[in-house]
Design an enzyme around this catalytic site. Structure first.
Site, PDB file in Angstrom:
ATOM      1  CE1 TYR A  36      -3.513   2.699   0.326  1.00 26.87           C
ATOM      2  CE2 TYR A  36      -2.221   3.491   2.180  1.00 26.87           C
ATOM      3  CZ  TYR A  36      -3.226   3.688   1.254  1.00 26.87           C
ATOM      4  OH  TYR A  36      -3.937   4.869   1.239  1.00 26.87           O
ATOM      5  CB  THR A  89     -13.278   6.643   4.854  1.00 23.52           C
ATOM      6  OG1 THR A  89     -12.084   5.862   4.739  1.00 23.52           O
ATOM      7  CG2 THR A  89     -12.912   8.120   4.817  1.00 23.52           C
TER       8      THR A  89
HETATM    9  P1  NDP Z   1     -13.370   4.423   1.161  1.00 21.59           P
HETATM   10  O1  NDP Z   1     -13.198   2.939   1.230  1.00 21.59           O
HETATM   11  O2  NDP Z   1     -14.395   5.045   2.017  1.00 21.59           O
HETATM   12  O3  NDP Z   1     -13.613   4.856  -0.352  1.00 21.59           O
HETATM   13  C1  NDP Z   1     -12.864   4.300  -1.402  1.00 21.59           C
HETATM   14  C2  NDP Z   1     -13.538   4.617  -2.728  1.00 21.59           C
HETATM   15  O4  NDP Z   1     -12.743   4.058  -3.792  1.00 21.59           O
HETATM   16  C3  NDP Z   1     -14.918   4.016  -2.828  1.00 21.59           C
HETATM   17  O5  NDP Z   1     -15.798   4.962  -3.377  1.00 21.59           O
HETATM   18  C4  NDP Z   1     -14.735   2.837  -3.773  1.00 21.59           C
HETATM   19  O6  NDP Z   1     -15.929   2.669  -4.547  1.00 21.59           O
HETATM   20  C5  NDP Z   1     -13.606   3.358  -4.669  1.00 21.59           C
HETATM   21  N1  NDP Z   1     -12.916   2.272  -5.349  1.00 21.59           N
HETATM   22  C6  NDP Z   1     -12.188   1.269  -4.812  1.00 21.59           C
HETATM   23  N2  NDP Z   1     -11.766   0.444  -5.786  1.00 21.59           N
HETATM   24  C7  NDP Z   1     -12.238   0.951  -6.960  1.00 21.59           C
HETATM   25  C8  NDP Z   1     -12.154   0.550  -8.319  1.00 21.59           C
HETATM   26  N3  NDP Z   1     -11.498  -0.559  -8.683  1.00 21.59           N
HETATM   27  N4  NDP Z   1     -12.764   1.304  -9.257  1.00 21.59           N
HETATM   28  C9  NDP Z   1     -13.431   2.416  -8.912  1.00 21.59           C
HETATM   29  N5  NDP Z   1     -13.565   2.847  -7.654  1.00 21.59           N
HETATM   30  C10 NDP Z   1     -12.971   2.110  -6.689  1.00 21.59           C
HETATM   31  O7  NDP Z   1     -11.922   5.012   1.482  1.00 21.59           O
HETATM   32  P2  NDP Z   1     -11.339   6.521   1.472  1.00 21.59           P
HETATM   33  O8  NDP Z   1     -12.373   7.507   1.162  1.00 21.59           O
HETATM   34  O9  NDP Z   1     -10.586   6.660   2.720  1.00 21.59           O
HETATM   35  O10 NDP Z   1     -10.296   6.389   0.288  1.00 21.59           O
HETATM   36  C11 NDP Z   1     -10.218   7.305  -0.793  1.00 21.59           C
HETATM   37  C12 NDP Z   1      -8.760   7.551  -1.148  1.00 21.59           C
HETATM   38  O11 NDP Z   1      -8.115   8.162  -0.039  1.00 21.59           O
HETATM   39  C13 NDP Z   1      -7.957   6.296  -1.463  1.00 21.59           C
HETATM   40  O12 NDP Z   1      -7.124   6.568  -2.568  1.00 21.59           O
HETATM   41  C14 NDP Z   1      -7.120   6.092  -0.201  1.00 21.59           C
HETATM   42  O13 NDP Z   1      -5.927   5.411  -0.473  1.00 21.59           O
HETATM   43  C15 NDP Z   1      -6.878   7.530   0.195  1.00 21.59           C
HETATM   44  N6  NDP Z   1      -6.487   7.764   1.584  1.00 21.59           N
HETATM   45  C16 NDP Z   1      -7.270   7.326   2.622  1.00 21.59           C
HETATM   46  C17 NDP Z   1      -6.880   7.572   3.920  1.00 21.59           C
HETATM   47  C18 NDP Z   1      -7.645   7.067   5.094  1.00 21.59           C
HETATM   48  O14 NDP Z   1      -7.070   7.006   6.209  1.00 21.59           O
HETATM   49  N7  NDP Z   1      -8.903   6.726   4.958  1.00 21.59           N
HETATM   50  C19 NDP Z   1      -5.655   8.335   4.189  1.00 21.59           C
HETATM   51  C20 NDP Z   1      -4.907   8.725   3.047  1.00 21.59           C
HETATM   52  C21 NDP Z   1      -5.332   8.464   1.792  1.00 21.59           C
HETATM   53  P3  NDP Z   1     -16.552   1.268  -4.999  1.00 21.59           P
HETATM   54  O15 NDP Z   1     -16.150   0.238  -3.985  1.00 21.59           O
HETATM   55  O16 NDP Z   1     -18.027   1.537  -5.043  1.00 21.59           O
HETATM   56  O17 NDP Z   1     -15.963   1.034  -6.359  1.00 21.59           O
HETATM   57  C1  8X3 Z   2      -4.176   5.730   4.443  1.00 18.77           C
HETATM   58  C2  8X3 Z   2      -3.629   6.119   5.753  1.00 18.77           C
HETATM   59  O1  8X3 Z   2      -1.969   5.535   7.557  1.00 18.77           O
HETATM   60  O2  8X3 Z   2      -3.377   3.744   6.740  1.00 18.77           O
HETATM   61  O3  8X3 Z   2      -3.413   6.180   3.397  1.00 18.77           O
HETATM   62  O4  8X3 Z   2      -1.631   4.585   5.381  1.00 18.77           O
HETATM   63  S1  8X3 Z   2      -2.605   4.934   6.376  1.00 18.77           S
END
Ligand code: NDP
Ligand code: 8X3
Length: 257
Positions: A157, A192
Site C-alpha cells: 500500500y 472512512t
Molecule cells: P473508502 O473505502 O471510504 O472509499 C474508497 C472509494 O474508492 C470508494 O468509493 C470505492 O468505490 C472506490 N474504489 C475502490 N476500488 C475501486 C475501483 N477498482 N474502481 C473504482 N472505484 C474504486 O476510502 P477513502 O475515502 O478513505 O479512500 C479514498 C482515497 O483516499 C484512497 O485513494 C485512499 O488510499 C486515500 N487515503 C485514505 C486515507 C484514510 O485514512 N482513509 C488516508 C490517506 C489516503 P466502490 O467500492 O463503489 O468502487
Molecule cells: C491511508 C492512511 O496511515 O493507513 O493512506 O496509510 S494509512
C-alpha cells in the site's frame, strides 16, 4: 477565490468516504459532476440527493478504474459537453491486508497496484488529452502520508502511495507548458470505509485503528481539495499534507489511554 460554477468535475471513488465528501462540496459550489465508482446504486442515490439539495447537474456512472477498456468506453460514452472535464479527482483507492511482505497475499498486492497506480494512470490517460488540447485543467490526486514514510506492514500500500507521489510530480513536469494544474492531497488517518475494506469487513479491527484519537473526517480532506481547486488561475497547490492533530507522521501517533 476562483469559482467552480459550471466547471465539470470527475471524481473516481465517489461512493464513499473522501470521494463522496468531495462530491458534496463541489455540488454545493455549483460544479457539474461526473460521479464514478463500482457501486452504482450508491452513486445514483448520492446524485439524486445532491440534485435535490443543490440543483446540481450530475452524471452518476459505474466505473471500475482497473479496467482500461472500461475506462476508455466510459469516457467515449460521455455526451460531448461532458467530455471537457475541468477537474479530475483521482481518489479511487484502497488498502488490502496488513502483513509482512514475505507473508503478503499476491491477490491483495495486485488489487492495490491495479487500483491505486494503474487505475489512476488509466483515468488520467483518457481524460487529460482534452485538457492538453484546451490548455486548461486540474488533476487532483489523493495520495497519503503513506507516500512519504513507510510504516510496519504497509509495504505494498505504501509503495502505491509513493508511486502516486511520483506520478503527481511527473505529471506536473509533463504538463508544465500546457496550463494544467497538478495537486497531490496527502492525508493521514481519515475515518472512512478504508479500514473496513483493508480488514475485509472486520468492523472491530477497523475501529481500533482510530482508538484514542480524533481522526480526520472525509470532509476535512474534501476541504483541502476544494482549497486547491479554487486558487486563482496562476496558483498551483503542489501538495497538501494533512493529519489529525494527534498524528505527526505515519509512525508517530498519540493515543489517549
Ligand atoms: P473508502 O473505502 O471510504 O472509499 C474508497 C472509494 O474508492 C470508494 O468509493 C470505492 O468505490 C472506490 N474504489 C475502490 N476500488 C475501486 C475501483 N477498482 N474502481 C473504482 N472505484 C474504486 O476510502 P477513502 O475515502 O478513505 O479512500 C479514498 C482515497 O483516499 C484512497 O485513494 C485512499 O488510499 C486515500 N487515503 C485514505 C486515507 C484514510 O485514512 N482513509 C488516508 C490517506 C489516503 P466502490 O467500492 O463503489 O468502487
Ligand atoms: C491511508 C492512511 O496511515 O493507513 O493512506 O496509510 S494509512
Amino acid at each position: 477565490m476562483a469559482t467552480l460554477e459550471g466547471k465539470i468535475v470527475l471524481i473516481t471513488g465517489a461512493s464513499s468516504g473522501i470521494g463522496k465528501s468531495c462530491a458534496e462540496k463541489f455540488a454545493e459550489l455549483n460544479a457539474k459532476l461526473i460521479l464514478t465508482a463500482r457501486r452504482k446504486d450508491r452513486i445514483e442515490n448520492l446524485a439524486e440527493e445532491l440534485k435535490h439539495k443543490f440543483r446540481a447537474e450530475i452524471l452518476p456512472l459505474k466505473l471500475d478504474v482497473r479496467n482500461f477498456e472500461e475506462v476508455k468506453s466510459f469516457y467515449e460514452s460521455l455526451p460531448a459537453e461532458w467530455k471537457k472535464i475541468d477537474i479530475l479527482v483521482n481518489n479511487a483507492g484502497l488498502a488490502r491486508g496488513f502483513d509482512k511482505f514475505y507473508e503478503g497475499k499476491i491477490d491483495d498486492w495486485n488489487e492495490m497496484i491495479d487500483t491505486n497506480i494503474k487505475g489512476l494512470l488509466y483515468v488520467s490517460r483518457v481524460v487529460v488529452p482534452q485538457m492538453v488540447e484546451r490548455e486548461s485543467g486540474h488533476i487532483i490526486n489523493i495520495g497519503s502520508t503513506a507516500g512519504h514514510e513507510p510504516y510496519p506492514m504497509g509495504n505494498v500500500y505504501v509503495a502505491t502511495k509513493f508511486a502516486v507521489k511520483a506520478l503527481s510530480q511527473s505529471f506536473r513536469i509533463d504538463v508544465l507548458e500546457k496550463g494544467i494544474k497538478v495537486t497531490s492531497i496527502d492525508p493521514g488517518m481519515v475515518e472512512t470505509e478504508f479500514s473496513k475494506v483493508r480488514f475485509r469487513g472486520d468492523e472491530e479491527r477497523a475501529k481500533k485503528v482510530y482508538d484514542g484519537l480524533q481522526p480526520l473526517s472525509p470532509d476535512d480532506v474534501a476541504d483541502a481539495v476544494i482549497y486547491a481547486a479554487t486558487r486563482p488561475k496562476h496558483v498551483n497547490i503542489n501538495q497538501i499534507i494533512l493529519t489529525p492533530l494527534a498524528q505527526a507522521s505515519s509512525n508517530f501517533v498519540h493515543r489517549k489511554k
